[in-house]
Scaffold this motif. Structure first.
Motif, short mmCIF file in Angstrom:
data_model
loop_
_atom_site.label_atom_id
_atom_site.label_comp_id
_atom_site.label_asym_id
_atom_site.label_seq_id
_atom_site.Cartn_x
_atom_site.Cartn_y
_atom_site.Cartn_z
N PRO A 36 -4.33 5.12 8.96
CA PRO A 36 -3.76 3.89 9.50
C PRO A 36 -2.97 3.10 8.47
CG PRO A 36 -6.06 3.54 8.97
CD PRO A 36 -5.77 5.00 8.67
N TRP A 37 -2.09 2.23 8.95
CA TRP A 37 -1.41 1.26 8.12
C TRP A 37 -2.43 0.27 7.57
CZ3 TRP A 37 1.55 -0.62 4.78
CH2 TRP A 37 1.99 -1.93 4.76
N LEU A 38 -2.07 -0.37 6.45
CA LEU A 38 -3.00 -1.21 5.71
C LEU A 38 -3.06 -2.64 6.26
CD1 LEU A 38 -2.07 -0.01 2.10
CD2 LEU A 38 -3.77 0.94 3.68
N ALA A 39 -3.37 -2.73 7.54
CA ALA A 39 -3.58 -4.02 8.21
C ALA A 39 -4.83 -3.85 9.07
CB ALA A 39 -2.38 -4.40 9.08
N PHE A 40 -5.72 -4.83 9.03
CA PHE A 40 -6.98 -4.64 9.75
C PHE A 40 -6.78 -4.62 11.26
CE2 PHE A 40 -8.68 -5.41 5.58
CZ PHE A 40 -9.75 -4.54 5.56
N GLY A 41 -5.69 -5.19 11.75
CA GLY A 41 -5.36 -5.05 13.16
C GLY A 41 -4.99 -3.62 13.52
N HIS A 42 -4.72 -2.78 12.52
CA HIS A 42 -4.45 -1.35 12.71
C HIS A 42 -5.67 -0.53 12.30
CE1 HIS A 42 0.11 -1.54 13.11
NE2 HIS A 42 -0.25 -2.80 12.89
N ILE A 43 -6.27 -0.87 11.15
CA ILE A 43 -7.40 -0.09 10.64
C ILE A 43 -8.56 -0.07 11.63
CG2 ILE A 43 -9.17 -0.03 8.85
CD1 ILE A 43 -7.05 -1.12 6.89
N SER A 62 -7.86 5.76 3.57
CA SER A 62 -7.28 4.44 3.29
C SER A 62 -7.48 4.15 1.81
CB SER A 62 -7.91 3.36 4.17
OG SER A 62 -7.18 2.14 4.07
N THR A 63 -7.27 2.91 1.42
CA THR A 63 -7.42 2.54 0.02
C THR A 63 -8.86 2.07 -0.25
OG1 THR A 63 -6.73 0.27 0.44
CG2 THR A 63 -5.00 1.87 -0.08
#
Length: 450
Positions: free
Chosen positions: A3-10, A31-32
């Motif tokens: 996923p992209w590094l935004a919690f709305g995505h994660i 992720s990171t």
């Protein structure tokens, strides 16, 4: 999963991963380190978390690994660092040889990497089918062939939409979002990333269900010219015991003292931050509504944000007893599930919408940027949300419009439609069995097309 590094995505990726893992599939969630460490603890056998350190980039604070750690203007530096994960991710894929990769729109380069390794890819969009359909075919996004050049052009449905709809951006919403159609510091804008991800993947998956989004899903089938599979709304499971039961205990104690359906829950997610003027009008509107409220207030975006917003002088003293302002984390699902909560003043982020509708909570909508404007119009069209009236040119609103909107949705006869529709929709959004069957359909497709 990547996923992209935004919690709305994660978090939607993680919810889908948990459902798949419980159905017997092995998931590597990439992720990171800091983002993985901030996720809820899961049984070690369920999902394998893979930490890829984020490469340093000029302009990006060393502690920033998610969009919520940054001011909006600095997010493009996070994208630049994320793009530098291409080689370490390729190394992991080479050694692990997954059957499929589910990826977000930001790593537009991932289908090419995967194709070289013989691994099929699925672009998983956490954006609504309506948002993707409104943006248009990949050729429009990639080649700049969009006839829409000015913000005004985005305030009506585009010409490839072949069914009647009122879904379109308001002028102020598209103005707030318009920087995504111009190059940013990462070198590749969001529209190109979405277009390349949709064009080059093997299958598109969307957080949606046909009972809610049939017209938009059919449109995506046509404009993407490849399989488009809904994965359901991904409703949250019942909340587990909180790590800090004392915190929930004090919140619950206050909620227990309020009347059934009387409390407005106010929260704008992990990223949306009102301006100081907006915060002032919001606070005074909530105060003037006379309604009890629980407000989760984010005053800064990340540690580097110098512009901390403040409540109007005397607000907390004047509303003490009637409302609570929480400036730290709060258990949103538990709060929304409490009998005293009747409505949710939200930014229209879809995870929050799904949680609210699955729990029968009426929606009052105040958008800030990105896909929120389209989400709000989708909800408004279906009479599932009431948008606070705003100035069409700049999006400003008044304390009176806030107070009146809250009273309309929470207590007035006029707003009964929103309360009733939320209860009706809970049968769809909150039906975990029905929504889980969409994941079964996706898994069947992946298994048959390895």
């Amino acid at each position: 999963m990547f996923p992209w590094l935004a919690f709305g995505h994660i978090l939607p990726f993680l919810q889908l991963a948990k459902i798949m893992a419980k159905k017997g599939h092995k998931i590597s969630f990439v992720s990171t380190p800091r983002n993985i460490d901030r996720l809820p603890q899961l049984p070690p056998s369920l999902i394998t978390f893979v930490k890829l350190p984020l490469p340093p980039v000029d302009g990006l604070p060393t502690t920033a690994e998610a969009t919520s750690d940054l001011e909006i203007h600095a997010v493009s530096y996070l994208k630049r660092a994320y793009d530098l994960l291409q080689q370490p991710l390729a190394g992991f894929l080479r050694s692990s040889r997954p059957d499929w990769i589910l990826f977000d729109y930001v790593p537009f380069w991932l289908p090419g990497v995967a194709r070289d390794l013989g691994i099929p890819t699925a672009y998983f969009s956490i954006f609504l089918a309506g948002a993707l359909g409104f943006l248009g075919p990949p050729s429009v996004l990639i080649d700049g062939g969009d006839y829409r050049k000015k913000p005004e052009d985005f305030t009506v449905a585009p010409n490839w939409v072949d069914f009647p709809t009122t879904v379109a951006y308001t002028y102020y919403d598209i103005k707030n979002t318009f920087d995504c159609v111009e190059d940013d510091a990462s070198g590749v804008n969001d529209l190109i990333r979405i277009g390349l991800s949709a064009r080059n993947c093997d299958v598109v998956t969307v957080r949606s269900c046909s009972e809610f989004d049939s017209d938009w899903l059919r449109l995506l089938d046509n404009i993407y010219e490849k399989p488009v599979l809904p994965v359901g709304q991904l409703p949250p499971p019942p909340p587990a015991a909180e790590a800090d039961p004392t915190a929930w205990g004090s919140i619950k104690e206050w909620l227990d003292e309020q009347g059934s359906g009387s409390v407005v829950y106010v929260a704008f997610g992990s990223e949306a931050k009102p301006s100081q003027d907006q915060l002032t009008e919001l606070a005074l509107g909530i105060e003037n509504s006379g309604l009890p409220f629980f407000w989760v207030l984010r005053t800064r975006r990340g540690e580097s944000d110098p512009d901390e917003i403040e409540l109007p002088p005397g607000f907390e003293e004047r509303t003490r007893g009637r409302g609570i302002v929480c400036t730290s984390w709060a258990p949103q699902l538990r709060i929304l599930g409490h009998d005293s909560v009747g409505g949710f003043l939200t930014h229209s982020g879809w995870s929050s919408v799904v949680e609210a509708l699955s729990l029968r909570r009426a929606l009052i909508l105040l958008t800030f940027y990105s896909d929120q404007g389209i989400n709000a119009r989708v909800l408004e069209e279906r009479e599932l949300g009431y948008c606070i009236p705003r100035d069409e040119s700049d999006g400003s609103f008044t304390r009176d419009s806030v107070a009146e909107s809250l009273r309309v949705v929470m207590v007035s006869e006029e707003g009964k439609i929103y309360r009733d529709r939320a209860k009706e929709m809970s049968g769809l959004f909150g039906d975990r069995g029905r929504q889980s069957r969409y994941v079964d359909n996706l898994l069947a497709h992946l298994l048959n097309n390895e």
